[in-house]
Scaffold this motif. Structure first.
Motif, mmCIF file in Angstrom:
data_model
loop_
_atom_site.group_PDB
_atom_site.id
_atom_site.type_symbol
_atom_site.label_atom_id
_atom_site.label_comp_id
_atom_site.label_asym_id
_atom_site.label_seq_id
_atom_site.Cartn_x
_atom_site.Cartn_y
_atom_site.Cartn_z
ATOM 1 N N VAL A 117 8.270 7.003 -4.545
ATOM 2 C CA VAL A 117 7.689 6.238 -5.106
ATOM 3 C C VAL A 117 8.547 4.764 -6.825
ATOM 4 O O VAL A 117 8.206 3.931 -6.805
ATOM 5 N N ALA A 118 9.598 6.093 -6.252
ATOM 6 C CA ALA A 118 10.666 4.758 -7.443
ATOM 7 C C ALA A 118 10.732 3.766 -6.672
ATOM 8 O O ALA A 118 10.648 2.292 -7.760
ATOM 9 N N PRO A 119 10.949 2.615 -5.509
ATOM 10 C CA PRO A 119 11.114 1.250 -5.123
ATOM 11 C C PRO A 119 9.885 0.857 -5.570
ATOM 12 O O PRO A 119 9.918 -0.966 -5.559
ATOM 13 N N TYR A 120 8.303 1.182 -5.186
ATOM 14 C CA TYR A 120 7.197 0.611 -5.587
ATOM 15 C C TYR A 120 6.990 0.100 -7.625
ATOM 16 O O TYR A 120 6.581 -0.714 -7.512
ATOM 17 N N GLN A 121 7.964 1.314 -7.707
ATOM 18 C CA GLN A 121 7.632 1.003 -9.753
ATOM 19 C C GLN A 121 8.450 -0.428 -9.902
ATOM 20 O O GLN A 121 8.743 -0.384 -10.970
ATOM 21 N N ASP A 123 10.867 11.621 -15.359
ATOM 22 C CA ASP A 123 10.144 10.405 -15.300
ATOM 23 C C ASP A 123 9.111 11.259 -16.277
ATOM 24 O O ASP A 123 7.636 10.501 -16.500
ATOM 25 N N PHE A 124 8.570 12.285 -16.989
ATOM 26 C CA PHE A 124 7.509 12.374 -17.691
ATOM 27 C C PHE A 124 6.831 11.654 -19.390
ATOM 28 O O PHE A 124 5.911 11.121 -18.627
ATOM 29 N N GLN A 125 7.497 11.264 -19.706
ATOM 30 C CA GLN A 125 7.178 10.411 -20.675
ATOM 31 C C GLN A 125 7.268 8.702 -20.207
ATOM 32 O O GLN A 125 6.399 8.674 -20.933
ATOM 33 N N ALA A 126 8.259 8.881 -19.526
ATOM 34 C CA ALA A 126 7.738 7.299 -18.789
ATOM 35 C C ALA A 126 6.480 7.149 -18.514
ATOM 36 O O ALA A 126 6.168 5.809 -18.179
ATOM 37 N N PHE A 169 -0.769 5.805 -6.066
ATOM 38 C CA PHE A 169 -0.090 6.349 -4.679
ATOM 39 C C PHE A 169 0.931 7.546 -5.212
ATOM 40 O O PHE A 169 0.239 8.423 -4.727
ATOM 41 N N ARG A 170 1.351 7.750 -6.365
ATOM 42 C CA ARG A 170 1.440 8.436 -7.327
ATOM 43 C C ARG A 170 0.723 10.300 -6.793
ATOM 44 O O ARG A 170 0.612 10.897 -6.942
ATOM 45 N N VAL A 171 -0.578 9.414 -7.036
ATOM 46 C CA VAL A 171 -1.446 10.494 -6.516
ATOM 47 C C VAL A 171 -1.610 11.567 -5.840
ATOM 48 O O VAL A 171 -1.061 12.448 -5.153
ATOM 49 N N SER A 172 -2.125 10.185 -4.614
ATOM 50 C CA SER A 172 -1.423 11.079 -3.157
ATOM 51 C C SER A 172 -0.031 11.419 -2.650
ATOM 52 O O SER A 172 -0.155 12.781 -2.224
ATOM 53 N N SER A 204 -1.393 4.205 0.947
ATOM 54 C CA SER A 204 -0.189 4.942 2.086
ATOM 55 C C SER A 204 0.823 3.680 1.230
ATOM 56 O O SER A 204 0.409 2.865 0.335
ATOM 57 N N GLU A 205 2.117 3.113 1.457
ATOM 58 C CA GLU A 205 3.541 2.969 1.377
ATOM 59 C C GLU A 205 2.974 1.262 2.029
ATOM 60 O O GLU A 205 3.163 0.089 1.425
#
Length: 177
Positions: A106-110, A53-56, A141-144, A157-158
């Motif tokens: 992370v995916a469900p939150y995105q 998912d780098f480009q996204a 959250f991604r950073v964490s 947190s989640e």
């Protein structure tokens, strides 16, 4: 309260003087924020295909109209988000399985964010503001998850993301009643 209304000549003049003082220093502040973004962006070019998912991620953080799309106060955080991408790319080379496991967190939150943004045109201004808050919480959250050593300005947190989602849904629900 900072309101110009009711509009009276003296209040208007006072407000114009205050606005003029605020505007004077804006260009250097703005340019000062862009420098670190550009530097970090340049260093990312070496990692362009390291994780799926780098480009996204890059497109989300730096869309073509990012200066219009990203609030001014968020510009200070972009270098850290981009640096987290770099750290994630470096770590993915070492352990792609671990990266996929973290990405699943992370995916469900995105997906929730994308669903909310797709319905945003009909959302109230209050809901739009909450969606925007959720978006930046998700970046933190991604950073964490991927680059914990970069730290986040406040705990994330989640559970906190779930609470914000409930708040967003509640606001959307109130607007549709």
């Amino acid at each position: 309260d900072g309101s110009v209304f009711p509009l009276a000549e003296e209040r208007f003049r006072t407000t114009a003087v205050e606005a003029s003082a605020l505007i004077r220093g804006i260009a250097p502040k703005f340019l000062g924020r862009l420098g670190p973004i550009e530097e970090t962006y340049q260093s990312l070019s070496a990692y362009s295909k390291e994780y799926p998912d780098f480009q996204a991620d890059l497109d989300r953080l730096l869309p073509a109209d990012f200066l219009r799309a990203i609030p001014f106060q968020r510009l200070d955080h972009l270098p850290r988000y981009l640096k987290a991408m770099q750290i994630r790319a470096e770590r993915t080379k070492l352990d792609a399985v671990k990266d996929r496991r973290k990405a699943k967190q992370v995916a469900p939150y995105q997906m929730e964010l994308e669903n909310l943004e797709n319905n945003q045109p009909s959302a109230s201004s209050g809901a739009k503001l909450l969606i925007e808050e959720y978006r930046w919480m998700l970046e933190e959250f991604r950073v964490s998850i991927f680059a914990q050593e970069l730290r986040t300005p406040q705990p994330i947190s989640e559970k906190r993301l779930d609470r914000k989602l409930e708040e967003v849904r509640g606001e959307i629900g109130r607007a549709h009643v």
